[in-house]
Design a protein around this motif. Structure first.
Motif, short mmCIF file in Angstrom:
data_model
loop_
_atom_site.label_atom_id
_atom_site.label_comp_id
_atom_site.label_asym_id
_atom_site.label_seq_id
_atom_site.Cartn_x
_atom_site.Cartn_y
_atom_site.Cartn_z
N LEU A 285 0.79 -1.23 0.00
CA LEU A 285 0.00 0.00 0.00
C LEU A 285 0.82 1.28 0.00
CD1 LEU A 285 -2.95 -1.02 2.35
CD2 LEU A 285 -2.90 -0.92 -0.14
N THR A 286 2.11 1.19 0.23
CA THR A 286 2.91 2.43 0.22
C THR A 286 3.66 2.63 -1.09
OG1 THR A 286 4.75 1.33 1.35
CG2 THR A 286 3.21 2.57 2.72
N HIS A 287 3.85 1.60 -1.84
CA HIS A 287 4.59 1.71 -3.10
C HIS A 287 3.62 1.52 -4.27
CE1 HIS A 287 7.67 0.26 -0.12
NE2 HIS A 287 8.13 1.43 -0.48
N THR A 288 2.71 2.47 -4.42
CA THR A 288 1.71 2.34 -5.47
C THR A 288 1.36 3.70 -6.05
OG1 THR A 288 -0.51 1.52 -5.99
CG2 THR A 288 -0.21 2.44 -3.80
N ASN A 289 0.99 3.69 -7.31
CA ASN A 289 0.54 4.92 -7.97
C ASN A 289 -0.97 5.07 -7.87
OD1 ASN A 289 3.14 5.64 -8.79
ND2 ASN A 289 2.98 4.37 -10.62
N SER A 290 -1.67 3.97 -7.57
CA SER A 290 -3.12 4.01 -7.48
C SER A 290 -3.57 3.30 -6.20
CB SER A 290 -3.75 3.33 -8.69
OG SER A 290 -5.15 3.27 -8.52
N VAL A 291 -3.90 4.10 -5.20
CA VAL A 291 -4.29 3.56 -3.90
C VAL A 291 -5.53 2.67 -4.02
CG1 VAL A 291 -5.12 4.18 -1.60
CG2 VAL A 291 -3.24 5.47 -2.63
N VAL B 238 -5.34 -5.96 -2.88
CA VAL B 238 -5.13 -6.60 -1.57
C VAL B 238 -6.34 -7.47 -1.22
CG1 VAL B 238 -4.96 -6.19 0.93
CG2 VAL B 238 -3.49 -4.91 -0.66
N LEU B 239 -7.54 -6.89 -1.31
CA LEU B 239 -8.76 -7.62 -0.96
C LEU B 239 -8.97 -8.83 -1.88
CD1 LEU B 239 -11.19 -4.64 -0.26
CD2 LEU B 239 -9.98 -6.04 1.43
N THR B 240 -8.77 -8.62 -3.17
CA THR B 240 -8.92 -9.70 -4.14
C THR B 240 -7.89 -10.80 -3.88
OG1 THR B 240 -9.80 -8.16 -5.77
CG2 THR B 240 -8.95 -10.26 -6.60
N GLY B 241 -6.68 -10.39 -3.55
CA GLY B 241 -5.62 -11.36 -3.24
C GLY B 241 -5.96 -12.23 -2.04
N VAL B 242 -6.62 -11.63 -1.05
CA VAL B 242 -7.00 -12.39 0.14
C VAL B 242 -8.00 -13.49 -0.21
CG1 VAL B 242 -8.21 -12.25 2.36
CG2 VAL B 242 -6.44 -10.60 1.81
N TYR B 243 -9.05 -13.15 -0.95
CA TYR B 243 -10.03 -14.20 -1.24
C TYR B 243 -9.50 -15.19 -2.28
CZ TYR B 243 -12.09 -11.96 -5.49
OH TYR B 243 -12.32 -11.43 -6.73
N THR B 244 -8.68 -14.72 -3.21
CA THR B 244 -8.10 -15.64 -4.20
C THR B 244 -7.21 -16.66 -3.51
OG1 THR B 244 -8.20 -13.92 -5.90
CG2 THR B 244 -6.69 -15.77 -6.29
N GLU B 245 -6.37 -16.19 -2.61
CA GLU B 245 -5.49 -17.10 -1.86
C GLU B 245 -6.31 -18.03 -0.97
OE1 GLU B 245 -2.24 -16.58 1.64
OE2 GLU B 245 -2.01 -15.26 -0.09
N ALA B 246 -7.32 -17.48 -0.32
CA ALA B 246 -8.14 -18.30 0.57
C ALA B 246 -8.87 -19.40 -0.20
CB ALA B 246 -9.15 -17.41 1.32
N LEU B 247 -9.39 -19.07 -1.36
CA LEU B 247 -10.12 -20.07 -2.15
C LEU B 247 -9.18 -21.12 -2.74
CD1 LEU B 247 -12.80 -17.86 -3.93
CD2 LEU B 247 -13.12 -19.39 -1.98
N THR C 170 -13.75 -6.22 6.49
CA THR C 170 -13.89 -6.97 5.24
C THR C 170 -12.84 -8.08 5.15
OG1 THR C 170 -14.81 -5.00 4.15
CG2 THR C 170 -13.97 -6.77 2.73
N LEU C 171 -11.59 -7.73 5.43
CA LEU C 171 -10.53 -8.75 5.41
C LEU C 171 -10.85 -9.90 6.35
CD1 LEU C 171 -7.14 -6.78 5.45
CD2 LEU C 171 -8.07 -8.18 3.61
N ASN C 172 -11.19 -9.57 7.59
CA ASN C 172 -11.49 -10.61 8.57
C ASN C 172 -12.68 -11.45 8.14
OD1 ASN C 172 -9.36 -9.68 10.12
ND2 ASN C 172 -10.64 -8.56 11.54
N GLY C 173 -13.69 -10.79 7.60
CA GLY C 173 -14.87 -11.52 7.13
C GLY C 173 -14.54 -12.48 6.00
N ILE C 174 -13.69 -12.03 5.08
CA ILE C 174 -13.28 -12.91 3.98
C ILE C 174 -12.57 -14.13 4.53
CG2 ILE C 174 -11.75 -13.13 1.99
CD1 ILE C 174 -12.44 -10.16 1.33
#
Length: 193
Positions: A74-80, A87-96, A164-168
């Motif tokens: 989140l600190t090294h990005t041009n688009s927050v 980040v959110l997509t990565g969490v559910y993709t990894e979880a699934l 949201t993260l915890n819920g995922i």
């Protein structure tokens, strides 16, 4: 003269962390830990203390890794906004993708132990506060550079993102439908528009 430790502490913590992560604190016996590390009980106690101290060391190691990873994302990005979605997509993709459905070690520990153990409750609460701060700083940066409207409340949104993260992590243990999580993430992202 003190004995030389015959194992790598970091490698040992990583091995035991997997045990605790897979089975929870209460699901792992001291004997399993000793067997996994191939050390004596006295070596375990000498290096790590009791089972709870070892668990806390594993939890702290995991926490440090996660916080560094999130900070870097989140600190090294041009688009927050796109990075938060990533980040959110990565969490559910990894979880699934995780067939064992083990979820997040911190979230699992908060569910299993925090209601009954003050030390664990403090650790997971502090972790949550740190994650919220990382999100809040990223959102504030997005507000400051015009990517996010200045009418948004970075602190409130960071709390929503943590929930949201915890819920995922929790829901992915029994909901195995990618579309369900896509809908959640898309809905949450509308808050940043």
């Amino acid at each position: 003269m003190a004995r030389i430790r015959e194992f790598n502490t970091d490698e040992a913590l990583d091995k035991v962390m997997v045990l605790f992560w897979d089975k929870g604190f209460n699901g792992v016996s001291t004997q399993e830990i000793i067997d996994e590390l191939n050390i004596s009980k006295s070596s375990m106690y000498g290096a790590f203390g009791d089972k709870m101290e070892l668990f806390v060391a594993c939890l702290n190691r995991y926490q440090h890794k996660i916080l560094n990873q999130l900070t870097n994302q989140l600190t090294h990005t041009n688009s927050v906004k796109s990075q938060i979605k990533k980040v959110l997509t990565g969490v559910y993709t990894e979880a699934l993708a995780d067939k064992s459905q083990k979820g997040c070690f911190i979230v699992n520990s908060s569910i299993e132990l925090a209601p009954h153990d003050e030390k664990i409750a403090r650790i997971v609460s502090e972790h949550r506060a740190k994650v919220e701060t990382i999100f809040e700083q990223a959102i504030s940066a997005g507000i400051n550079n015009g990517q996010i409207t200045n009418e948004k409340n970075a602190k409130q949104i960071s709390s929503l993102l943590c929930n949201t993260l915890n819920g995922i992590y929790v829901d992915s243990k029994y909901i195995r439908n990618k579309k369900s999580f896509e809908n959640v993430v898309n809905s949450v992202m509308m808050v940043l528009d």
